[in-house]
Write a protein that holds these residues in place. Structure first.
Motif, short mmCIF file in Angstrom:
data_model
loop_
_atom_site.label_atom_id
_atom_site.label_comp_id
_atom_site.label_asym_id
_atom_site.label_seq_id
_atom_site.Cartn_x
_atom_site.Cartn_y
_atom_site.Cartn_z
N ALA A 152 0.85 -1.19 0.00
CA ALA A 152 0.00 0.00 0.00
C ALA A 152 0.88 1.23 0.00
N GLY A 153 0.38 2.30 -0.55
CA GLY A 153 1.12 3.55 -0.54
C GLY A 153 0.46 4.58 -1.45
N LEU A 162 3.32 7.59 8.95
CA LEU A 162 3.10 6.37 8.18
C LEU A 162 2.87 5.16 9.10
N ASP A 182 -2.50 9.10 5.17
CA ASP A 182 -3.39 8.43 4.21
C ASP A 182 -3.06 6.94 4.11
N THR A 183 -1.78 6.63 3.97
CA THR A 183 -1.37 5.23 3.83
C THR A 183 -1.53 4.49 5.14
N ARG A 243 -4.86 2.96 5.33
CA ARG A 243 -4.96 1.75 4.51
C ARG A 243 -4.28 0.57 5.22
N VAL A 254 3.33 6.62 -1.34
CA VAL A 254 3.29 7.59 -0.25
C VAL A 254 4.52 8.50 -0.32
N THR A 293 5.20 -1.21 1.80
CA THR A 293 5.01 0.20 1.50
C THR A 293 5.50 0.56 0.12
#
Length: 562
Positions: free
Chosen positions: A91-92, A153, A98-99, A102, A142, A116
């Protein structure tokens, strides 16, 4: 000891020849085969059927047992019977916050590790307010400029319990420094951290083309990451040698395997030059491969890679610790196989590719989202991808038996053929002057480009089927899909935090530390990690560090080869 006595192998070959002359020839008169010759995706010719004669030349000890040299059947003796692979969906996007949301969503859905993706400015060492970053901040990953971004993060994520993977290369040491600094800030035991930083810069010159500095200093950085981690991060993988990106650039599965091991040899040789013993650092080397569409070829590729790695580490580098010879790998299903036409078929592709990774013995797995041909995957697509892994782990019962395809005449024969051809390529690389020299000459790049071009022609002609693209095409397909949106406030939010960090830090101290960084970089005997950790702790940005070293090392420009 071989599987069969020579007389038995010859008898089986005569029996197959008789079968070809009688039953096969008779049947072909009624119904021809679909083509004259069949091949794997990687161009290995395929026989009609495989018998024990096809594995007669494979020593029984080369197949062996799981957890025992040469680890063909798996790096550990109990494999998934003890615990399944790590389910690590990448995810990123946007900012750290934001990440982070997720990550928490995926963990709540049952994910057991995090991975990441970083945006292009972060990958290339530009701060988010640099002119080169305009329009790219947080768009394809990200944005991370400072330690404050890393804090956002990984907020509320237990670093001693959750494995953290950082998919980054030219600036990998800076991201690792931020991760270490954050762990120390939280009071974590560094020896309990787990995960990996990708760091494999050589495959960037071969395939993905995300590099900053010339090859020599870039390899030195990888050396320093490995050496530092071996002494300070006992459970952390300091490099993830990546065949995945070689494959995604268009290589064959064989090239993916062989070129990755060619890169391995360079890194091991560089670390050995520091005086470290191979068994001091090799147990934490890790790999990252793709699982493509040819089911049995991928299983054989993974099994052959384990065997080749074990032999390289023991025979070439003198490893004695079995942990130094166990190839452990993360796997990702093949993004290059995903299509926009009839995009829901991507779920089927991904499931089969994931199954071949599991049957091939992966330690960690990312399954692609069905919508990734359009944009960053949505939460729904990521949940479906994760559920795909969970169905394989929980419902199919394939985890109950280790290496269940072991002993298949076909899989064993293809595994041995892969081993033979991998070592033939490595021998050619050595004879031509080694990996770095051949990268500079464009040799690897040309091999990849040639295979990619041949594959494109096969897709265009229909020889290589792609459902929805050149087979079973729907003339007027209506695509109704919700894609991940890009938040237009991302750059503004990210740049505000970066500028706040700059305003609040001790710039005189940063200046002194940057000069110290250059001194360390000039001295090959020193390790670049400690001073980098001090820099990020005191508010240095990624751009500060990268630009300072550009003044010493310069940048790299590839010589195109046609």
């Amino acid at each position: 000891m071989n599987w069969l006595e020579p007389d038995t192998a010859h008898r089986l070959e005569r029996e197959r020849a008789d079968w070809e002359a009688r039953e096969v020839a008779s049947f072909l008169q009624k119904q021809a085969e679909r083509r004259e010759q069949f091949f794997t995706i990687g161009d290995f010719p395929l026989k009609r059927v495989y018998t024990a004669a096809d594995v007669a030349g494979t020593p029984v000890e080369d197949i062996g047992l799981p957890g025992r040299y040469p680890f063909t059947r798996g790096p550990y003796p109990t494999m998934y019977r003890s615990r399944p692979w790590t389910m690590r969906q990448i995810a990123g996007f946007g900012t750290g916050e934001d990440t982070n949301r997720r990550f928490k969503y995926l963990i709540a859905q049952g994910q057991t590790g995090i991975s990441t993706d970083f945006d292009m400015p972060t990958l290339m060492g530009y701060d988010s307010d640099h002119p080169m970053s305009e329009g790219e901040v947080g768009r394809e990953g990200v944005a991370i400029d400072t330690l404050a971004d890393m804090e956002a993060l990984l907020a509320d994520i237990d670093l001693e319990k959750i494995s953290v993977s950082l998919t980054i290369n030219p600036t990998a040491w800076i991201l690792l420094a931020m991760y270490v600094a954050l762990a120390e800030q939280r009071g974590c035991d560094l020896d309990r951290l787990s995960g990996t930083v990708q760091a494999d810069i050589l495959k960037e010159y071969m395939a993905q083309k995300e590099y900053i500095y010339p090859i020599a200093p870039s390899v030195r950085i990888c050396r320093d990451i490995i050496a530092y981690s071996a002494r300070h991060l006992k459970r952390y993988n300091p490099i993830n040698l990546s065949g995945y990106h070689i494959s995604e650039a268009g290589s064959s599965p064989l090239q993916e395997a062989a070129f990755t091991l060619a890169n391995l040899i360079v890194y091991v040789e560089e670390v050995l030059k520091t005086g470290m013993a191979v068994d001091e650092f090799a147990p934490r080397l890790a790999f990252f491969f793709v699982s493509q569409g040819d089911f049995f070829e991928e299983v054989a590729k993974f099994r052959a890679l384990r065997r080749c790695y074990a032999k390289i580490m023991r025979e070439r580098f003198g490893a004695r610790n079995p942990d130094s010879m166990r190839l452990r790998f993360h796997c990702q299903t093949a993004a290059a196989t995903l299509t926009k036409p009839q995009y829901k078929v991507n779920i089927v592709r991904t499931a089969l590719q994931a199954l071949s990774a599991v049957l091939g013995g992966a330690q960690s797995l990312h399954t692609n989202g069905y919508d990734e041909a359009f944009a960053i995957p949505t939460e729904d697509a990521m949940k479906m991808a994760l559920r795909t892994q969970q169905v394989i782990a929980e419902e199919t019962n394939v985890t109950s038996v280790i290496d269940p395809l072991g002993g298949s005449y076909f899989v064993e024969a293809l595994t041995t053929e892969y081993e033979r051809k991998i070592f033939a390529i490595l021998e050619e690389v050595d004879q031509r002057g080694g990996t770095v020299k051949l990268i500079e000459q464009g040799w690897f790049q040309k091999q990849i480009a040639d295979f990619a071009y041949e594959t494109a022609l096969r897709k265009q002609s229909g020889e290589k089927p792609v459902i929805g693209v050149n087979r079973f095409v729907e003339a007027e397909e209506h695509v109704d899909i919700e894609v991940h949106p890009y938040d237009q406030s991302t750059a503004e939010r990210q740049i505000a935090r970066t500028r706040r960090v700059r305003a609040e830090r001790d710039n005189a101290l940063i200046g002194r530390l940057l000069e110290r960084l250059v001194e360390v970089a000039r001295d090959e005997s020193q390790n670049i990690m400690p001073v980098t950790i001090e820099l990020v702790k005191n508010g240095a940005t990624m751009g500060d560090i990268v630009e300072k070293l550009k003044g010493l090392w310069g940048t790299y420009r590839e010589n195109p080869v046609f």
